[in-house]
Enzyme design. Structure first.
Site, PDB file in Angstrom:
ATOM      1  N   LYS A   1       1.100  -1.419  -0.473  1.00  0.00           N
ATOM      2  CA  LYS A   1       0.393  -0.452  -0.081  1.00  0.00           C
ATOM      3  C   LYS A   1       1.338   1.502  -0.393  1.00  0.00           C
ATOM      4  O   LYS A   1       0.176   2.359  -0.724  1.00  0.00           O
ATOM      5  CB  LYS A   1      -0.717  -0.257   0.964  1.00  0.00           C
ATOM      6  CG  LYS A   1      -1.877  -0.696   1.055  1.00  0.00           C
ATOM      7  CD  LYS A   1      -3.435  -0.692   2.142  1.00  0.00           C
ATOM      8  CE  LYS A   1      -4.637  -2.069   1.512  1.00  0.00           C
ATOM      9  NZ  LYS A   1      -3.452  -3.479   1.339  1.00  0.00           N
TER      10      LYS A   1
HETATM   11  C1  PLP Z   1      -4.418  -4.411   0.892  1.00  0.00           C
HETATM   12  C2  PLP Z   1      -3.248  -6.164   1.122  1.00  0.00           C
HETATM   13  C3  PLP Z   1      -3.801  -7.052   0.158  1.00  0.00           C
HETATM   14  C4  PLP Z   1      -5.274  -6.303  -0.473  1.00  0.00           C
HETATM   15  O1  PLP Z   1      -5.619  -5.952  -1.555  1.00  0.00           O
HETATM   16  P1  PLP Z   1      -6.511  -5.475  -2.038  1.00  0.00           P
HETATM   17  O2  PLP Z   1      -6.363  -4.192  -3.085  1.00  0.00           O
HETATM   18  O3  PLP Z   1      -7.356  -5.202  -1.119  1.00  0.00           O
HETATM   19  O4  PLP Z   1      -7.346  -6.707  -2.929  1.00  0.00           O
HETATM   20  C5  PLP Z   1      -3.045  -7.696   0.267  1.00  0.00           C
HETATM   21  N1  PLP Z   1      -2.083  -8.065   0.728  1.00  0.00           N
HETATM   22  C6  PLP Z   1      -1.434  -6.764   2.103  1.00  0.00           C
HETATM   23  C7  PLP Z   1      -0.454  -7.608   2.483  1.00  0.00           C
HETATM   24  C8  PLP Z   1      -2.362  -6.182   1.805  1.00  0.00           C
HETATM   25  O5  PLP Z   1      -1.857  -5.177   2.700  1.00  0.00           O
END
Ligand code: PLP
Length: 493
Positions: A111
């Site tokens: 993120k």
């Molecule tokens: C947020 C997250 C996901 C999922 O991603 P999305 O965009 O919500 O599908 C997968 N793995 C990790 C480590 C995350 O932080």
């Protein structure tokens, strides 16, 4: 190029879409078209570094932004914030499996790629669409978004940020990352409930008339850093192009070759960004949507029935413990021919009954593009064990889910197309599960001893942002009921 809502035919600019976050009737902002990247332009991207690739690709969407503004955003986000200034390196396990490591940023999860740039996109957007207003970022997090947003927005002038996380739904390390966050404009609060409670609560507050009035009087405006904000989605498109270009540059594929993309999926934002990349011209053959035991997406993408009336499981990959995948709404909108009425109907059914079903021709389109599968807790552990034993590669629980579901796809379809597998978190973020998969001895209870042990056993270094937490003070200790979220926000503002 303009932006419209998935539930309404209104038209807004990119700046408005980003500053507002979500459309007032609850729909999500989507681009009216996908800026095309020709083979020639793709060739040019191969020779660029990450920042140049980001500026080139984002400019297709950010039509109201000047080149200087885009450069300012990209430089602010990706200079000195990621290991070796390489935000998204690719590690090839073999000729078919290419791990796109998205966890070299300040919070060790994918993120960061979007949340390092969002504050810049948002403040530039707000200056255009709502000058003199303070932007209030509301976040519901299943763990990683919260810290990444806090790290991005802390002490950014003209912004405030409030983060809610489920009390027992994040890892101890994730919780510590959030509750130690410094900054004069930040608030962090646990809620009694799960991630969906937090997300539903935040969505309600966005639509609440009394809250809107309260903010207006204070010259403030809500916005969202959740992956429903288009400003989150756009930067995620970049790393799929970047990974493809790296593979071409390194001679692992030829320009124009198809690839598959496997993504560990929760809210459907990351995989949707890959889908957008394909609409722009990236040659992707199949999207492999990997879920954990909360396999609502596996069911939907294979049957066309979305039904959230089912048990919710807490797993070792908590960032994917989700029963309402918000970004799916955008995919549905595009698949039904940009039909806001039909999309709105499904979403109303979802909120009223927890269920909707798409027409057979939509399901057929989904199946053409997507393979969906899930991986239970045991297989997640086994995958981490095997990958470490056989390939000397240490991966986290979320990445393991994608590696396993990709292996299932590879076996079932016999498809040898090279695959970009999104690795979404550092193994150190989920150290208990990772260590117990590669070492059978006792697991230390203390979080920091755990990191040291994982480092010793695996021969990899502890990421600095995590080891550094040890000396930090817990600053945020609030925990409220879901009905009390609005009150918490008002008190803080
Ligand atoms: C947020 C997250 C996901 C999922 O991603 P999305 O965009 O919500 O599908 C997968 N793995 C990790 C480590 C995350 O932080």
């Amino acid at each position: 190029m303009h932006f419209t809502s998935t539930r309404n035919d209104l038209q807004v600019t990119a700046a408005q879409a980003i500053a507002q976050g979500i459309s007032s009737e609850g729909g999500l902002f989507v681009p009216s078209e996908f800026p095309a990247v020709s083979a020639q332009e793709l060739q040019k991207l191969v020779r660029m570094n990450y920042k140049e690739r980001a500026a080139a690709l984002l400019s297709g969407y950010l039509t109201g932004f000047t080149p200087e503004e885009i450069e300012y955003c990209v430089n602010g986000a990706y200079t000195g914030t990621f290991d070796n200034d390489r935000p998204a390196p690719v590690y090839s396990l073999d000729k078919e499996r290419h791990i796109l490591e998205l966890w070299h940023g300040p919070t060790c999860a994918f993120k960061d790629l979007a949340l390092q740039i969002l504050p810049f996109l948002l403040t530039v957007s707000a200056k255009k669409s709502a000058p003199d207003k303070t932007i209030v970022i509301l976040v519901a997090t299943s763990g990683d978004t919260g810290k990444a947003a806090l790290a991005g927005f802390a002490d950014v002038p003209g912004t405030k940020i409030v983060v809610f996380f489920p009390q027992n739904g994040v890892s101890p390390m994730q919780q510590l990352q959030m509750t130690t966050q410094k900054g004069s404009n930040v608030a962090v609060c646990a809620i009694e409930g799960n991630f969906d409670d937090a997300q539903t609560g935040v969505k309600k507050i966005f639509g609440d008339a009394a809250m809107q009035k309260f903010l207006q009087d204070k010259k403030m405006e809500f916005s969202s850093a959740n992956s429903i904000n288009f400003g989150r989605l756009a930067p995620q498109i970049v790393y799929y192009f970047s990974a493809y270009c790296d593979l071409v540059r390194d001679g692992k594929i030829k320009l124009g070759d198809s690839v598959n993309v496997a993504v560990p999926t929760g809210n459907f934002g990351n995989i949707l960004a890959a889908y957008y990349a394909k609409q722009m011209g990236l040659p992707v053959k199949k999207f492999i949507c990997a879920s954990n035991k909360n396999n609502i997406l596996t069911d939907f993408l294979t049957s066309g029935v979305y039904d959230r009336n089912r048990p919710f499981y807490t797993t070792s990959s908590p960032s994917m413990d989700i029963l309402i995948s918000s970004n799916l709404e955008r995919l549905l909108y595009h698949l039904c021919g940009n039909d806001a009425k039909t999309t709105a109907k499904w979403m109303t059914q979802l909120s009223k009954t927890g269920r909707y079903e798409v027409a057979p021709e939509i399901l057929a389109k989904i199946k053409e593009e997507f393979y969906a599968g899930f991986c239970d807790e045991e297989s997640t552990q086994e995958t981490i064990t095997e990958l470490f034993k056989n390939e000397k590669y240490l991966c986290d629980t979320h990445t393991a889910v994608a590696v396993k579901v990709y292996a299932d796809y590879r076996k079932a379809a016999g498809d040898t197309t090279p695959c970009i597998i999104a690795s979404t978190a550092s193994p150190y973020k989920f150290a208990t599960a990772v260590l117990s998969a590669i070492d059978t001895e006792a697991i230390p209870e203390d979080g920091f001893e755990l990191l040291e042990k994982l480092s010793a056993v695996s021969g990899t270094p502890v990421p600095a942002p995590l080891s550094g937490l040890k000396s930090q003070e817990v600053l945020h200790k609030s925990c409220v009921k879901k009905e009390e979220m609005a009150e918490f926000i008002c008190k803080f503002l």
